[in-house]
Design a protein around this motif. Structure first.
Motif, short mmCIF file in Angstrom:
data_model
loop_
_atom_site.label_atom_id
_atom_site.label_comp_id
_atom_site.label_asym_id
_atom_site.label_seq_id
_atom_site.Cartn_x
_atom_site.Cartn_y
_atom_site.Cartn_z
N LEU A 1 -9.71 51.58 125.50
CA LEU A 1 -10.56 52.51 124.73
C LEU A 1 -11.62 51.76 123.93
CD1 LEU A 1 -8.15 55.26 123.37
CD2 LEU A 1 -10.09 55.57 124.92
N ASN A 2 -11.20 50.69 123.26
CA ASN A 2 -12.14 49.93 122.43
C ASN A 2 -13.26 49.33 123.28
OD1 ASN A 2 -10.48 50.49 120.33
ND2 ASN A 2 -9.92 48.39 119.85
N LEU A 3 -12.88 48.76 124.44
CA LEU A 3 -13.90 48.11 125.28
C LEU A 3 -14.83 49.14 125.91
CD1 LEU A 3 -11.76 45.32 127.02
CD2 LEU A 3 -13.37 45.07 125.13
N ARG B 1 -15.49 52.11 124.73
CA ARG B 1 -16.30 52.63 123.63
C ARG B 1 -17.50 51.71 123.36
NH1 ARG B 1 -17.76 56.05 120.11
NH2 ARG B 1 -18.21 57.17 122.01
N ASN B 2 -17.23 50.42 123.27
CA ASN B 2 -18.32 49.46 123.04
C ASN B 2 -19.35 49.53 124.15
OD1 ASN B 2 -17.42 48.47 120.63
ND2 ASN B 2 -16.49 46.62 121.48
N GLY B 3 -18.85 49.64 125.40
CA GLY B 3 -19.75 49.73 126.55
C GLY B 3 -20.63 50.96 126.44
N ILE B 4 -20.01 52.09 126.16
CA ILE B 4 -20.77 53.35 126.04
C ILE B 4 -21.81 53.23 124.93
CG2 ILE B 4 -20.58 55.79 125.40
CD1 ILE B 4 -17.81 55.80 126.75
N GLU B 5 -21.38 52.65 123.82
CA GLU B 5 -22.29 52.54 122.67
C GLU B 5 -23.46 51.59 122.93
OE1 GLU B 5 -19.02 53.65 119.18
OE2 GLU B 5 -19.46 51.56 119.65
N ALA B 6 -23.27 50.68 123.91
CA ALA B 6 -24.33 49.70 124.19
C ALA B 6 -25.36 50.24 125.18
CB ALA B 6 -23.71 48.42 124.72
N THR C 1 -22.86 45.26 114.52
CA THR C 1 -24.32 45.39 114.48
C THR C 1 -24.68 46.88 114.45
OG1 THR C 1 -24.38 45.38 116.89
CG2 THR C 1 -24.70 43.26 115.79
N LYS C 2 -23.63 47.72 114.37
CA LYS C 2 -23.86 49.18 114.41
C LYS C 2 -23.85 49.76 113.01
CE LYS C 2 -21.37 48.97 118.67
NZ LYS C 2 -20.06 49.14 119.28
N GLU C 3 -24.67 50.76 112.84
CA GLU C 3 -24.77 51.38 111.53
C GLU C 3 -23.44 51.99 111.09
OE1 GLU C 3 -27.87 54.51 109.83
OE2 GLU C 3 -28.72 52.90 111.07
N LEU D 1 -14.06 46.19 113.82
CA LEU D 1 -12.64 45.83 113.98
C LEU D 1 -12.18 45.93 115.43
CD1 LEU D 1 -11.08 47.53 110.83
CD2 LEU D 1 -11.35 45.09 111.24
N GLY D 2 -12.99 46.63 116.24
CA GLY D 2 -12.59 46.91 117.62
C GLY D 2 -12.22 45.67 118.42
N LEU D 3 -13.11 44.70 118.44
CA LEU D 3 -12.86 43.52 119.26
C LEU D 3 -11.79 42.62 118.66
CD1 LEU D 3 -16.36 42.58 120.65
CD2 LEU D 3 -14.37 43.41 121.88
MG MG Z 1 -16.28 48.86 118.87
#
Ligand code: MG
Ligand code: ADP
Length: 347
Positions: free
Chosen positions: A254-256, A258-263, A307-309, A314-316
């Motif tokens: 989920l964390n990875l 999520r990061n991908g989607i957010e990028a 780097t996100k607002e 903590l995700g990684l």
């Molecule tokens: Mg994250």
């Protein structure tokens, strides 16, 4: 220096002065004798290794690099008792010695100080580490307790804000209510992630298939991606069962993801891929985002680095912990066309 031999006759026959000096040279401690004029009439091999050859130099110069006697030197004080004294000495090289001294009076009634010192640097470091770990554990426990307790009032406040936000005569403040609720949710998010960090780390691993975990997680990931207009592509290869903690691996994926989607921008694809690579099961999360800058890459997994607002940073860090507990490895390949996180689980 002559001295009366208090030992049995047969020892006197065997052991001469030279042998005693050799024996002193074999000791792991440094040994030295300080005269009333601060010279060093005797020192052993270890002393010379630590402080160099004293020659005609005074003890305060050799040991401390001073040009005057140490203010608390027992030689300056007219101490009469025979009690030994001890203190800690840190040398220029940073080693710490536990030093013992005692007065020694020879047959001419000259009073010397016999000093011995043993290197306790490593012992000190271990002691320091242990107290630090103890303190960290205590703080982690307290923090987990506090974090948990903070959730209850947050939930109450959020509930009332939602209730007030629905009131027709307060509609003009709708934006403010939404903002406050969002902030509370963010705080709650941080607490949730934090608590999953401090969780007991000895939960069982079970032999199971990574693909099964991904498949049960699939609807959640698709729904998440849909909101950002991202398409999830699953490419699940044939893989062996491995020891996994299902809850943790779900969190990892989920964390990875999520990061991908957010990028990524809307319209792009995010691929979740599994395959075997020699004797490793590999999970690859492949995004088409803008990549990770080297200075960001260097800080990945550092708590609260984001780097996100609205990021928690903590995700990684949580991913890293989960990966470590599974004896797995993480590789990151990134370019301006996107980033791939490879997680390699040993079979
Ligand atoms: Mg994250
Ligand atoms: P958060 O997502 O809350 O910011 P993370 O620990 O998950 O915290 O990520 C830390 C930072 O790493 C992100 O803020 C982002 O800058 C960077 N990052 C992580 N994954 C990616 C990715 N797939 N593409 C680009 N940057 C990423």
């Amino acid at each position: 220096m002559a001295f009366e031999n208090p030992y049995p006759q047969y020892l006197e026959q065997k052991i001469d002065t030279k042998m005693i000096f050799s024996l002193l040279d074999e000791l792991p401690q440094f040994v030295c004798l300080l005269a009333p004029d601060f010279s060093i009439p005797y020192y052993n091999r270890v002393f010379k290794q630590i402080f160099g050859d004293p020659g005609q130099k005074k003890c305060y110069d050799v040991v401390r690099g001073y040009n005057h006697p140490c203010p608390n030197c027992p030689l300056l004080n007219d101490l009469t008792d025979k009690e030994p004294f001890s203190w800690e000495l840190t040398t220029k090289s940073g080693r710490i010695y536990s030093v013992n001294g005692r007065f020694f009076t020879d047959e001419t009634n000259t009073r010397y100080i016999l000093k011995t010192g043993i290197d306790i640097t490593d012992k000190k470091k271990i002691e320091y580490d242990i107290t630090r770990i103890d303190r960290m554990n205590l703080i982690a426990e307290m923090a987990a307790g506090i974090a948990h307790e903070i959730r209850n009032p947050l939930t109450t406040v959020k509930g009332f804000l939602q209730m007030l936000g629905w009131k027709s005569d307060l509609q003009q403040y709708q934006d403010y209510y939404q903002l406050m609720i969002n902030e509370l949710e963010r705080a709650n998010c941080i607490i949730t992630e934090f608590l999953s960090l401090t969780k007991n780390q000895t939960e069982d691993l079970e032999l199971q298939n990574l693909n099964t975990i991904i498949q049960t997680l699939s609807p959640l990931i698709h729904a998440d991606a849909l909101q950002s207009e991202i398409t999830i592509v699953e490419e699940l290869g044939e893989i062996t069962d491995i020891s996994l903690n299902e809850k943790e691996v779900r969190q990892l994926i989920l964390n990875l993801v999520r990061n991908g989607i957010e990028a990524m921008e809307a319209g792009k694809d995010l691929k979740v891929k599994t395959y075997m690579d020699s004797d490793e099961v590999v999970l690859a999360i492949i995004d088409q985002g803008k990549g990770i800058e080297p200075e960001v890459l260097a800080k990945l997994g550092v708590p609260f680095f984001t780097t996100k607002e609205a990021g928690t940073g903590l995700g990684l860090m949580i991913c890293k912990n989960i990966i470590k507990r599974h004896n797995a490895k993480m590789d990151i390949v990134t370019s301006s066309k996107g980033t791939t996180f490879y997680i390699r689980f040993p079979v």
